[in-house]
Design a protein around this motif. Structure first.
Motif, PDB file in Angstrom:
ATOM      1  N   LYS A 176       0.849  -1.197   0.000  1.00 11.97           N
ATOM      2  CA  LYS A 176       0.000   0.000   0.000  1.00 11.97           C
ATOM      3  C   LYS A 176       0.881   1.242   0.000  1.00 11.97           C
ATOM      4  CE  LYS A 176      -2.014  -1.132   3.804  1.00 11.97           C
ATOM      5  NZ  LYS A 176      -2.890  -1.106   5.009  1.00 11.97           N
ATOM      6  N   ILE A 177       0.375   2.301  -0.614  1.00 10.42           N
ATOM      7  CA  ILE A 177       1.093   3.571  -0.658  1.00 10.42           C
ATOM      8  C   ILE A 177       0.160   4.666  -0.156  1.00 10.42           C
ATOM      9  CG2 ILE A 177       2.276   5.222  -2.142  1.00 10.42           C
ATOM     10  CD1 ILE A 177       2.748   2.869  -4.111  1.00 10.42           C
ATOM     11  N   TYR A 178       0.619   5.408   0.840  1.00  6.72           N
ATOM     12  CA  TYR A 178      -0.233   6.461   1.411  1.00  6.72           C
ATOM     13  C   TYR A 178       0.634   7.542   2.053  1.00  6.72           C
ATOM     14  CZ  TYR A 178       0.685   3.942   5.806  1.00  6.72           C
ATOM     15  OH  TYR A 178       1.296   3.328   6.890  1.00  6.72           O
ATOM     16  N   PRO A 179       0.112   8.769   2.230  1.00  5.28           N
ATOM     17  CA  PRO A 179      -1.178   9.263   1.727  1.00  5.28           C
ATOM     18  C   PRO A 179      -1.125   9.446   0.213  1.00  5.28           C
ATOM     19  CG  PRO A 179       0.060  11.054   2.716  1.00  5.28           C
ATOM     20  CD  PRO A 179       0.857   9.806   2.971  1.00  5.28           C
ATOM     21  N   TYR A 201       3.534   9.481 -10.268  1.00  7.03           N
ATOM     22  CA  TYR A 201       4.830   8.816 -10.165  1.00  7.03           C
ATOM     23  C   TYR A 201       4.621   7.318  -9.942  1.00  7.03           C
ATOM     24  CZ  TYR A 201       6.816  13.464  -9.973  1.00  7.03           C
ATOM     25  OH  TYR A 201       7.182  14.746 -10.288  1.00  7.03           O
ATOM     26  N   ILE A 202       5.515   6.531 -10.526  1.00  4.52           N
ATOM     27  CA  ILE A 202       5.475   5.084 -10.409  1.00  4.52           C
ATOM     28  C   ILE A 202       6.453   4.645  -9.321  1.00  4.52           C
ATOM     29  CG2 ILE A 202       5.705   2.882 -11.620  1.00  4.52           C
ATOM     30  CD1 ILE A 202       3.476   4.706 -12.660  1.00  4.52           C
ATOM     31  N   GLY A 215       3.300   0.258  -7.763  1.00  2.00           N
ATOM     32  CA  GLY A 215       2.198   1.132  -7.406  1.00  2.00           C
ATOM     33  C   GLY A 215       2.422   2.509  -7.992  1.00  2.00           C
ATOM     34  N   LYS A 216       1.465   3.387  -7.805  1.00  2.04           N
ATOM     35  CA  LYS A 216       1.625   4.748  -8.295  1.00  2.04           C
ATOM     36  C   LYS A 216       1.052   5.720  -7.274  1.00  2.04           C
ATOM     37  CE  LYS A 216      -2.577   4.541 -11.147  1.00  2.04           C
ATOM     38  NZ  LYS A 216      -3.114   4.677 -12.516  1.00  2.04           N
ATOM     39  N   ILE A 217       1.522   6.955  -7.359  1.00  3.96           N
ATOM     40  CA  ILE A 217       1.093   7.976  -6.410  1.00  3.96           C
ATOM     41  C   ILE A 217       1.002   9.317  -7.130  1.00  3.96           C
ATOM     42  CG2 ILE A 217       3.451   8.523  -5.644  1.00  3.96           C
ATOM     43  CD1 ILE A 217       2.230   8.965  -2.827  1.00  3.96           C
ATOM     44  N   ALA A 218       0.058  10.135  -6.671  1.00  2.83           N
ATOM     45  CA  ALA A 218      -0.086  11.496  -7.195  1.00  2.83           C
ATOM     46  C   ALA A 218       0.572  12.466  -6.224  1.00  2.83           C
ATOM     47  CB  ALA A 218      -1.552  11.834  -7.370  1.00  2.83           C
ATOM     48  N   ILE A 219       1.411  13.350  -6.753  1.00  2.47           N
ATOM     49  CA  ILE A 219       2.039  14.417  -5.969  1.00  2.47           C
ATOM     50  C   ILE A 219       1.341  15.725  -6.326  1.00  2.47           C
ATOM     51  CG2 ILE A 219       4.169  15.622  -5.394  1.00  2.47           C
ATOM     52  CD1 ILE A 219       4.227  12.708  -4.598  1.00  2.47           C
TER      53      ILE A 219
END
Length: 753
Positions: A668-671, A731-732, A746-750
């Motif tokens: 999991k990736i957070y926040p 970002y990956i 996973g990926k995340i938005a900055i």
């Protein structure tokens, strides 16, 4: 006299979540572990938990009640029945509040037993705390602060060596008045009042009075003194007259003489307009028109302080929090928390609940903490003698079994707790022998399950049976110490993978009991003893098996490792850990990366898996831990949270050292999205052991490579390899194990402001 501090005031700023912005952590490190240290510093998430029922000071302004307790400060909003806690994690220097006052502009000023003063400016959203160290850094042997009172811009500070004045706006001390009575070098000052520009003070010798603005108050000549047998504890004002009290009664100051008004013992006097309110301990009296009338008497606890809210008496109670007296009845309020601040032994169950045995002397029972219930900071449940008549509050050991929680008590025998919180007791009546002096006083120092058997360690039994064996709640067998039956002062029991029992003894030994797999045949039993003569640094205090099966031994003079459990007395089997040589070891916990968290009388030390390097060090001066003398440690392998128990309360720290996952399926990736301006870090949870993380842009450009410390969690601060925050975008995140056979993506938005 002016105090000059050897260190300036320190200001700690916090946001509304209580996160420390500029609290510095000074780690003892080796350069090879610099990456791990940086990760620890970035990932920290500290919390304090204390018992706040002992309210020493209480103040009211508007519809807000401020309570200073032995476990920190809480603000109570009575109309909303809501609490706000202020602890070390919110910037306080300490939590054991000895004195407190509130200024006209609603600053809270707190005094601690070590002489430190905190000035707290707060709003519902943030805090600002100034630490004043002048008294602590002074050469005075006793730095206790007895009272604080603010008159305008001047703060009066009563100590055990005199009266001090402090200019709040300039943040500087004005004067120190020691020799108020000419024949007393350092006088204890307990209270003060100002009437018609004259200051009246309650001291250990009696009453002192002087003109408030006199320049000669620094000498005895500036004071008029009236000796009173037993000294004076508190002073009040009624109808422009000074009243004073001590254990012998209530007195009226008439010129330079005192007249006894009543013989009731006086703990404190509160000015209530047309009357004064007087606490004798459990009772509150009102004195008006020369008449003394009892208002109320507490069933338990003492009144430590008094205030008024909406024409109701508000009291700080020693055992029940804030009491509000209305319509002839008391109602008591305090935040949820443990039943006491002693945390001598801890264990964590499969659901992440923390179980705590309070203390073997003057204990407060057993506590259970369920973290983060329904979005709250957690929920506490307490088990005490008041609820269960057979229970002893002196709880020594708590162990988590397959289906039950086991509790060893100091004098009350053994307790078994099932999933419904039902308690079953085992003591003298159930066949367990008590101590030599009193066989009804049954001390159980440890419990260990082995299949359907329960091994029970019995302390100082008259019949020398140091171990009982139980099955299905029935005692079926017992053992004496075959090495030496008189060595029966034993405190800890651990069972290794081969079924051998390792026993820590106060006689200076670790006993190893091997029943050779034939529990009920004593003819092949083997007992050996390991001591300083065999290579231990000191007398053993605690033992712990690590993730590799090695036995870590804490002693009175440092750490040892026993690497050969089959032949522990063989040359080279017992090794010393140099890093903590000469330290008294209280407890040891092992994290998911096999690091060692070691509790000592000098704080907590985090050691690398082999003990050769110090990863981090925490104590009361560089972290929110509540005392240098850390009694116990428990590590939640699932969440990565480590708990530090002291005699002043509990502290937790969120780490990245939880037990690694078997694969990346739960990553999991957070926040998500991540806002660098307000979020601390990106957390990548659910990693396998010794993962590496790479961050890429959506077009495939490498942004950052992160080597994790080896546990289940890694972090990214949102910066690239140059230390610059990355732009807004997607970002990956790719994580992989040491040989690249397992990969998580996973990926995340900055989002940048």
């Amino acid at each position: 006299m002016h105090f000059v501090s050897s260190r300036p005031c320190i200001t700690t700023n916090l946001n509304k979540n209580g996160r420390i912005i500029n609290l510095r952590f000074h780690f003892v490190i080796l350069l090879s572990f610099l990456i791990t240290i940086n990760l620890l510093a970035q990932f920290r998430e500290w919390k304090n938990y204390t018992d706040m029922k002992n309210v020493r000071k209480v103040f009211v302004f508007g519809d807000t009640i401020v309570a200073g307790t032995e476990g920190g400060i809480f603000i109570f909003y009575p109309n909303e029945k809501r609490f706000q806690k202020i602890l070390k994690t919110e910037g306080l220097f300490d939590v054991d509040v000895k004195s407190m006052t509130v200024t006209a502009n609603k600053n809270i000023i707190i005094g601690f037993g070590n002489g430190v003063i905190d000035i707290l400016s707060y709003s519902p959203k943030d805090y600002n705390v100034k630490h004043i160290f002048d008294i602590q850094n002074s050469p005075e042997p006793d730095k206790t602060i007895n009272f604080l009172k603010a008159y305008g811009d001047t703060l009066f500070i009563g100590t055990n060596f005199g009266l001090l004045t402090y200019r709040i706006s300039r943040q500087e001390f004005i004067d120190t008045y020691r020799r108020i009575f000419p024949d007393v070098e350092r006088i204890k000052v307990f209270d003060a009042q100002i009437l018609n520009d004259t200051i009246y003070i309650a001291t250990s010798e009696g009453i002192g009075k002087g003109y408030q603005f006199s320049q000669i108050l620094v000498s005895p000549a500036g004071w008029k003194t009236i000796r009173v047998s037993g000294g004076i504890r508190s002073i009040g004002i009624l109808n422009n007259k000074i009243y004073a009290g001590n254990i012998n009664g209530l007195f009226l100051l008439d010129g330079d003489n005192v007249t006894k008004v009543s013989s009731i013992p006086v703990n404190l006097i509160y000015n209530a307009g047309d009357s004064i309110l007087i606490s004798t301990g459990r009772e509150i009296f009102s004195y008006r028109n020369d008449q003394l009338q009892m208002i109320t008497r507490l069933a338990s606890g003492d009144v430590n302080d008094i205030s008024i809210w909406s024409d109701k008496i508000v009291a700080g109670i020693s055992s029940s929090g804030v009491g509000i007296f209305e319509n002839g009845e008391w109602k008591f309020y305090y935040p949820d928390g443990p039943n006491g601040n002693q945390f001598s032994n801890m264990a964590i169950d499969a659901n992440g609940n923390l179980w705590v045995a309070s203390s073997k002397f003057l204990g407060k029972g057993l506590y259970r903490f369920q973290p983060e219930v329904s979005g709250s900071e957690g929920r506490w449940k307490n088990f005490t003698k008041e609820q269960f008549s057979r229970m002893s509050n002196d709880c020594y050991r708590v162990r988590i079994g397959k289906n039950y929680v086991w509790v060893g008590t100091w004098g009350g025998g053994l307790i078994k707790i099932d999933k419904n919180d039902s308690l079953k007791f085992f003591s003298k009546n159930e066949g367990i022998m008590g101590v030599t002096e009193d066989t009804n006083f049954v001390v159980i120092t440890d419990i260990a399950e082995q299949g359907d058997l329960v091994w029970i360690l019995n302390y100082k039994p008259r019949n020398a049976n140091i171990i009982y064996l139980m099955r299905n709640d029935s005692l079926i067998y017992s053992f004496v110490n075959a090495y030496n039956p008189s060595y029966y002062l034993n405190t800890q029991l651990e069972i290794d993978e081969k079924g051998k029992k390792w026993i820590v003894s106060e006689h200076g030994y670790i006993f190893v009991f091997d029943d050779n797999g034939t529990i009920f045949d004593k003819s092949d039993d083997k007992w050996i003893a390991i001591s300083r003569a065999d290579g231990l640094n000191g007398n053993p205090t605690v033992i712990k098996f690590d993730n590799r099966g090695d036995l870590w031994v804490g002693t009175t003079y440092g750490l040892n490792i026993i690497v050969d459990l089959d032949e522990p007395l063989k040359a080279g089997s017992i090794r010393s850990v140099f890093a903590l040589r000469d330290f008294y070891i209280n407890d040891i916990a092992i994290d998911g990366a096999n690091n060692k968290w070691v509790a000592t009388k000098n704080g907590v030390w985090v050691l690398s898996p082999d003990g050769t390097n110090v990863i981090a060090q925490y104590d009361a001066s560089n972290s929110p831990i509540l005392s240098d003398d850390v009694k116990s440690i428990a590590f939640d392998l699932n969440s990565g949270v480590v708990y530090f128990g002291t005699d002043k309360g509990l502290t937790s720290l969120k780490t990245e050292f939880g037990k690694p996952a078997e694969n990346f399926t739960t990553m999991k990736i957070y926040p998500n999205p991540f806002h660098p301006e307000k979020d601390l870090n990106v957390v990548i949870d659910g990693l396998v052991a010794n993962s590496t993380i790479k961050i890429f842009t959506i077009s495939g450009d490498l942004v950052k490579t992160i080597i994790t410390p080896g546990g289940k969690t890694g972090i990214w601060d949102g910066k690239n390899e140059k230390g610059q925050y990355v732009p807004t975008g997607i970002y990956i995140i790719i994580a992989y194990n040491e040989d690249g056979t397992q990969v998580g993506i996973g990926k995340i938005a900055i989002l940048r402001d």
